[in-house]
Scaffold this motif. Structure first.
Motif, PDB file in Angstrom:
ATOM      1  N   GLN A 298       0.799   9.515  -1.074  1.00 57.65           N
ATOM      2  CA  GLN A 298       1.304   8.148  -0.935  1.00 57.65           C
ATOM      3  C   GLN A 298       0.448   7.343   0.040  1.00 57.65           C
ATOM      4  N   PHE A 299       0.010   7.977   1.113  1.00 47.80           N
ATOM      5  CA  PHE A 299      -0.887   7.271   2.025  1.00 47.80           C
ATOM      6  C   PHE A 299      -2.236   7.026   1.364  1.00 47.80           C
ATOM      7  N   ASN A 300      -2.692   7.963   0.552  1.00 53.96           N
ATOM      8  CA  ASN A 300      -3.943   7.752  -0.173  1.00 53.96           C
ATOM      9  C   ASN A 300      -3.844   6.527  -1.075  1.00 53.96           C
ATOM     10  N   GLU A 301      -2.705   6.370  -1.742  1.00 55.24           N
ATOM     11  CA  GLU A 301      -2.501   5.192  -2.582  1.00 55.24           C
ATOM     12  C   GLU A 301      -2.524   3.922  -1.741  1.00 55.24           C
ATOM     13  N   ALA A 302      -1.895   3.971  -0.567  1.00 60.35           N
ATOM     14  CA  ALA A 302      -1.869   2.801   0.300  1.00 60.35           C
ATOM     15  C   ALA A 302      -3.275   2.450   0.799  1.00 60.35           C
ATOM     16  N   TYR A 606       9.859 -16.975   9.908  1.00 60.66           N
ATOM     17  CA  TYR A 606       8.445 -16.657   9.741  1.00 60.66           C
ATOM     18  C   TYR A 606       7.897 -15.952  10.979  1.00 60.66           C
ATOM     19  N   HIS A 607       8.279 -16.413  12.172  1.00 60.63           N
ATOM     20  CA  HIS A 607       7.689 -15.868  13.399  1.00 60.63           C
ATOM     21  C   HIS A 607       8.712 -15.464  14.467  1.00 60.63           C
ATOM     22  N   ASN A 608       9.987 -15.655  14.242  1.00 58.23           N
ATOM     23  CA  ASN A 608      10.978 -15.446  15.303  1.00 58.23           C
ATOM     24  C   ASN A 608      11.904 -14.264  15.033  1.00 58.23           C
ATOM     25  N   GLY A 609      11.339 -13.147  14.619  1.00 58.37           N
ATOM     26  CA  GLY A 609      12.139 -11.954  14.391  1.00 58.37           C
ATOM     27  C   GLY A 609      11.680 -11.157  13.196  1.00 58.37           C
ATOM     28  N   SER A 610      10.667 -11.650  12.506  1.00 58.82           N
ATOM     29  CA  SER A 610      10.086 -10.945  11.367  1.00 58.82           C
ATOM     30  C   SER A 610       9.131  -9.860  11.853  1.00 58.82           C
ATOM     31  N   ILE A 611       8.544  -9.146  10.905  1.00 59.22           N
ATOM     32  CA  ILE A 611       7.614  -8.055  11.221  1.00 59.22           C
ATOM     33  C   ILE A 611       6.327  -8.285  10.447  1.00 59.22           C
ATOM     34  N   ALA A 642       7.419   1.560   5.313  1.00 55.11           N
ATOM     35  CA  ALA A 642       7.649   0.265   4.664  1.00 55.11           C
ATOM     36  C   ALA A 642       6.788   0.121   3.419  1.00 55.11           C
ATOM     37  N   SER A 643       5.561   0.619   3.467  1.00 57.27           N
ATOM     38  CA  SER A 643       4.654   0.482   2.325  1.00 57.27           C
ATOM     39  C   SER A 643       5.163   1.232   1.100  1.00 57.27           C
ATOM     40  N   LEU A 644       5.947   2.279   1.315  1.00 58.50           N
ATOM     41  CA  LEU A 644       6.435   3.071   0.190  1.00 58.50           C
ATOM     42  C   LEU A 644       7.394   2.287  -0.692  1.00 58.50           C
ATOM     43  N   TYR A 645       7.974   1.223  -0.155  1.00 51.51           N
ATOM     44  CA  TYR A 645       8.909   0.401  -0.916  1.00 51.51           C
ATOM     45  C   TYR A 645       8.235  -0.821  -1.543  1.00 51.51           C
ATOM     46  N   GLN A 646       6.934  -0.960  -1.345  1.00 58.03           N
ATOM     47  CA  GLN A 646       6.208  -2.107  -1.882  1.00 58.03           C
ATOM     48  C   GLN A 646       5.478  -1.699  -3.155  1.00 58.03           C
ATOM     49  N   GLU A 647       5.413  -2.594  -4.110  1.00 57.39           N
ATOM     50  CA  GLU A 647       4.686  -2.304  -5.339  1.00 57.39           C
ATOM     51  C   GLU A 647       3.224  -2.022  -5.014  1.00 57.39           C
ATOM     52  N   GLY A 648       2.717  -0.923  -5.537  1.00 57.28           N
ATOM     53  CA  GLY A 648       1.331  -0.554  -5.292  1.00 57.28           C
ATOM     54  C   GLY A 648       1.057  -0.132  -3.869  1.00 57.28           C
ATOM     55  N   ARG A 649       2.102   0.144  -3.070  1.00 54.51           N
ATOM     56  CA  ARG A 649       1.949   0.529  -1.650  1.00 54.51           C
ATOM     57  C   ARG A 649       1.265  -0.570  -0.833  1.00 54.51           C
ATOM     58  N   ARG A 650       1.391  -1.812  -1.262  1.00 55.48           N
ATOM     59  CA  ARG A 650       0.708  -2.929  -0.606  1.00 55.48           C
ATOM     60  C   ARG A 650       1.576  -3.516   0.499  1.00 55.48           C
ATOM     61  N   LEU A 651       1.069  -3.499   1.732  1.00 57.75           N
ATOM     62  CA  LEU A 651       1.766  -4.166   2.820  1.00 57.75           C
ATOM     63  C   LEU A 651       1.619  -5.677   2.651  1.00 57.75           C
ATOM     64  N   PRO A 652       2.725  -6.416   2.687  1.00 61.11           N
ATOM     65  CA  PRO A 652       2.640  -7.868   2.537  1.00 61.11           C
ATOM     66  C   PRO A 652       2.269  -8.538   3.858  1.00 61.11           C
ATOM     67  N   SER A 674       0.718 -11.990  -0.648  1.00 64.77           N
ATOM     68  CA  SER A 674       0.443 -10.596  -0.985  1.00 64.77           C
ATOM     69  C   SER A 674      -0.512 -10.597  -2.172  1.00 64.77           C
ATOM     70  N   PRO A 675      -1.736 -10.167  -1.967  1.00 65.34           N
ATOM     71  CA  PRO A 675      -2.280  -9.503  -0.775  1.00 65.34           C
ATOM     72  C   PRO A 675      -2.645 -10.483   0.333  1.00 65.34           C
ATOM     73  N   GLN A 676      -2.694  -9.964   1.562  1.00 65.65           N
ATOM     74  CA  GLN A 676      -3.100 -10.707   2.754  1.00 65.65           C
ATOM     75  C   GLN A 676      -4.136  -9.848   3.478  1.00 65.65           C
ATOM     76  N   ALA A 677      -5.233 -10.465   3.879  1.00 64.74           N
ATOM     77  CA  ALA A 677      -6.377  -9.695   4.378  1.00 64.74           C
ATOM     78  C   ALA A 677      -6.022  -8.855   5.595  1.00 64.74           C
ATOM     79  N   TRP A 678      -5.406  -9.464   6.610  1.00 60.60           N
ATOM     80  CA  TRP A 678      -5.191  -8.661   7.817  1.00 60.60           C
ATOM     81  C   TRP A 678      -4.061  -7.655   7.643  1.00 60.60           C
ATOM     82  N   ALA A 679      -3.172  -7.878   6.668  1.00 57.23           N
ATOM     83  CA  ALA A 679      -2.195  -6.835   6.339  1.00 57.23           C
ATOM     84  C   ALA A 679      -2.889  -5.678   5.624  1.00 57.23           C
ATOM     85  N   ALA A 680      -3.835  -5.999   4.735  1.00 58.13           N
ATOM     86  CA  ALA A 680      -4.588  -4.950   4.044  1.00 58.13           C
ATOM     87  C   ALA A 680      -5.411  -4.120   5.016  1.00 58.13           C
TER      88      ALA A 680
END
Length: 756
Positions: A298-302, A606-611, A642-652, A674-680
């Motif tokens: 799964q990490f390899n996919e991510a 967007y910025h006051n409690g999100s991750i 968190a990535s395991l619940y995203q389609e394609g293991r993509r962090l948003p 999604s995709p976002q460069a610094w998340a990738a």
């Protein structure tokens, strides 16, 4: 020119916000990108069937707003839809539904008789679309296949929700037996055109619809092809059209190949050649990078998804490659995003950092321009090439309203040289680095208190100019908005690290006096920062100082950046980490931007409690820097989970900050890119943090400082890790809490050191 220090009315609509009547996560969208073109498609590969952000975009304008495929007037049934692993193309499998052509059963088409396979990709400003049909029946079938299309030429900011009183003139005409051309003459004296070319020739072609009469023998196949070619020409240069003139990036449409007798070979051959060359480009871009393989599939996919996303988002500029920030809202150059992405991927591919440094040097401000929030030496925040930016309806044509990109630019230069020893690049941008340092002292610190602060120059500029640039992201403990000029916690860390790194570079450039001065300034800033920002009553650093130098006593993720940059004194690290990793700060998936209990905490904001994954990656690097590896691994584990619940293991780009609950994934943010460069890039930073990976060209040494691996990784194989002329493959193995590093392959004489 005095800075405008007012904050926006808290009850007004946020400035330049992304309007949302529908969520981007309501249905699965598919993204493709090449150069300055990107496409947002639904699962069928269609555009605009349901109102939303779907479209084919080129240089911040939507060049295609509708493209819907039907068979006998009905939409096919979706069987499968996936963007290929390398992001090179979208592949869609469909079949026809039950189709009754008239009252007689013998003229009906049962479902699952006709298979449709659709392939779409982008290349050189053109969207290529192949629709393959196959008849699995034992008798011939005749089908009417239709494509409905439109091009609204809406500026990206209009798609995001901005209203416009006036627009240019749009027209559409059938320009050939297999071509329709949409034209938009903008108020910015630019003509934008979308040419749709079909193959074979449609049986019927209208301004917004093409119909094909397809005959399929038993077991027979047929293919339909569509090209959407995007062009921009400048009408303002004495009538001379300049293709792609709005940006220095040229993306001409792929030409139709011709037979030796001069006649076209057809759209099928055009599709095939473009597809071949697009694949070659992808392979070439990633041929020499460092890759990761682990014991966890799964990490390899991510990791593979992150790599594919990064190289899809990369665009070529005259100065090298640059990672565009994200799709759909930020597919352009952003200074801060590009720099942080380059920092996190420096050990994977230093060419990204080189391209970022060279491009930001080339676009560095040289004059004072209040409308652009620009002063000499300041580094770019973002650039836009849509009609609204060119006309000044939004200030982002070349916009410099960021307080952090300039010190981050200098900081990246120091990191890049430390790893690569590329003195030629440093020499080439040395005047730009000096200009950036001058800007930090003269414009960044206008009141000469030693801290760099911001306030926008005009009401059109961004009110908040750190990475948390929402209108309500900087506030006091009682919830009152902070009034500027505002000195952010993390920015002081960036300045500290920038001056430390620049001091080393100055020595290389032979300016020892400047080197010593920068060292002294960095240490004085560190002392002043500790005195002004560290608040024992909350156990961490204030998020900011307001215009009256009063600390905003708010527990935030910003403090983690003080660890990342090294400005924090060692004795503060455990206290800061404890706040970050507390139940109010860490929700199981990651560190929240604002801790639970603060006045403006909102897990859906967007910025006051999100991750944000990139925020967490920098925090993990900071925790590791101060020896808090277990905490760094915990952050890594949360983000991997968190990535395991995203389609394609993509962090948003981000997700909501609700508490982690059993058997449920994180809650999505409705309009996250999604995709976002610094998340990738974040997974590579998490791994480097846990391994304590350091590459030093001056010592010819690859060092692992007190490495650990999180519980979900037993082994990690790093291939083609480069230092100078050396290349190594390394196998890292976890034995309980201990880690070993074995050299599997080595060329060159670089040392590999494990330091406990």
């Amino acid at each position: 020119m005095p800075m405008v220090a007012t904050a926006p009315d808290d009850e007004t609509l946020p400035q330049y916000h992304i309007e949302a009547q529908t969520s981007l996560v309501e249905r699965q969208l598919r993204s493709l990108k090449h150069g300055d073109a990107f496409a947002v498609l639904d699962s069928y590969g269609d555009i605009g069937v349901v109102p939303g952000p779907e479209g084919l975009y080129f240089q911040d304008t939507r060049f295609l707003s509708r493209l819907e495929l039907t068979v006998e007037g009905q939409r096919p049934m979706l069987l499968g839809s996936v963007v290929q692993d390398d992001n090179g193309a979208l592949s869609v499998d469909m079949t026809t539904p039950d189709i009754r052509l008239d009252a007689g059963d013998e003229t009906s088409i049962p479902r699952e008789i006709i298979a449709l396979e659709r392939t779409k990709f982008l290349f050189r400003g053109t969207c290529y679309d192949r629709i393959g049909l196959r008849n699995y029946d034992t008798k011939p079938r005749h089908l009417r296949v239709s494509l409905t299309f439109d091009a609204d030429f809406r500026d990206l900011f209009e798609v995001r929700g901005s209203d416009r009183a006036h627009r240019g003139k749009r027209r559409v005409e059938v320009t050939g037996p297999n071509e329709v051309t949409f034209t938009y003459d903008g108020l910015d004296a630019r003509r934008r055109t979308t040419r749709l070319r079909f193959g074979p020739k449609p049986a019927r072609l209208e301004a917004n619809k093409a119909e094909f009469a397809v005959r399929l023998s038993p077991g027979g196949r047929a293919s339909l092809f569509v090209r959407a070619i995007c062009d921009t020409v400048d009408l303002g240069r004495e009538g001379v059209a300049a293709v792609g003139s709005a940006l220095p990036f040229i993306h001409a449409a792929y030409p139709s190949p011709r037979r030796e007798d001069g006649h076209p070979k057809g759209e099928g051959m055009t599709f095939a050649l473009a597809y071949r060359d697009a694949r070659r480009d992808l392979r070439k871009a990633t041929a020499n990078i460092t890759t990761i393989e682990s014991s966890n599939d799964q990490f390899n996919e991510a990791a593979c998804r992150s790599t594919a996303d990064l190289y899809m988002l990369l665009s070529r500029t005259p100065n090298g490659i640059y990672p565009y920030a994200g799709i759909p809202w930020y597919s352009t150059v952003f200074g801060r995003d590009g720099i942080i992405t380059a920092m996190m991927t420096l050990w994977i591919d230093p060419e990204i950092a080189k391209g970022v440094l060279r491009h930001l040097a080339a676009t560095q401000a040289t004059t004072v321009d209040p409308a652009a929030d620009a002063q000499p030496g300041k580094v770019l925040h973002e650039t836009r090439n849509g009609e609204m930016a060119i006309l000044g309806e939004v200030p982002f044509k070349l916009y410099y309203g960021t307080i952090d990109a300039t010190p981050l630019f200098v900081m990246l230069a120091g990191q890049y040289y430390e790893q690569t020893g590329d003195l030629a690049t440093i020499r080439a941008i040395w005047p730009n680095l000096l200009a950036a340092l001058t800007w930090i002292d003269e414009y960044g610190d206008r009141d000469k208190d030693g801290f760099v602060e911001y306030a926008r120059e005009t009401e059109k500029g961004l009110a908040n100019q750190g990475w948390k640039d929402s209108h309500d992201s900087i506030f006091h403990a009682d919830g009152r908005m902070a009034q500027g000029p505002i000195a952010l916690c993390e920015v002081q860390g960036y300045v500290y690290a920038a001056k430390k790194g620049a001091a080393k570079l100055a020595g290389l450039m032979g300016d020892q006096a400047l080197s010593e001065r920068l060292k002294g300034e960095a240490e004085r800033l560190r002392k002043a920062f500790d005195e002004a920002f560290f608040l024992p009553e909350i156990g961490t650093y204030a998020i900011a100082l307001d215009g009256e130098k009063r600390p905003c006593a708010v527990r935030s993720s910003n403090a983690g950046h003080a660890l990342f940059t090294g400005i924090a004194y060692p004795e503060r690290a455990e206290s800061v980490a404890a706040v970050l990793m507390s139940k109010d700060g860490f929700n199981g998936w990651g560190v929240r931007t604002i801790a639970v209990g603060e006045a403006r905490f909102n897990p859906m904001s967007y910025h006051n409690g999100s991750i944000w994954p990139h925020d967490n990656a920098l925090i993990a690097l900071g925790l590791a820097r101060y020896g808090l590896k277990a905490d760094a691994a915990r952050v890594f584990e949360g983000q991997h989970g968190a990535s395991l619940y995203q389609e394609g293991r993509r962090l948003p780009e981000l997700f909501c900050g609700f508490i982690q609950r059993k058997q449920r994934g994180p809650t999505n943010y409705p309009v996250a890119c999604s995709p976002q460069a610094w998340a990738a890039a974040a997974p590579f930073a998490f791994l480097a943090a846990c391994l304590g990976l350091e590459l030093r060209h001056d010592r010819n040494r690859i060092r692992f400082r007190d490495p650990i691996l999180p519980a979900f990784l037993d082994d990690v194989l790093i291939r083609n890790l480069k230092l100078g002329d050396s290349h190594v493959d390394l196998l890292i193995h976890r034995h309980g809490s201990d880690v070993t590093v074995n050299v599997v392959r080595r060329t060159g004489d670089a040392q590999v050191v494990l330091l406990k």
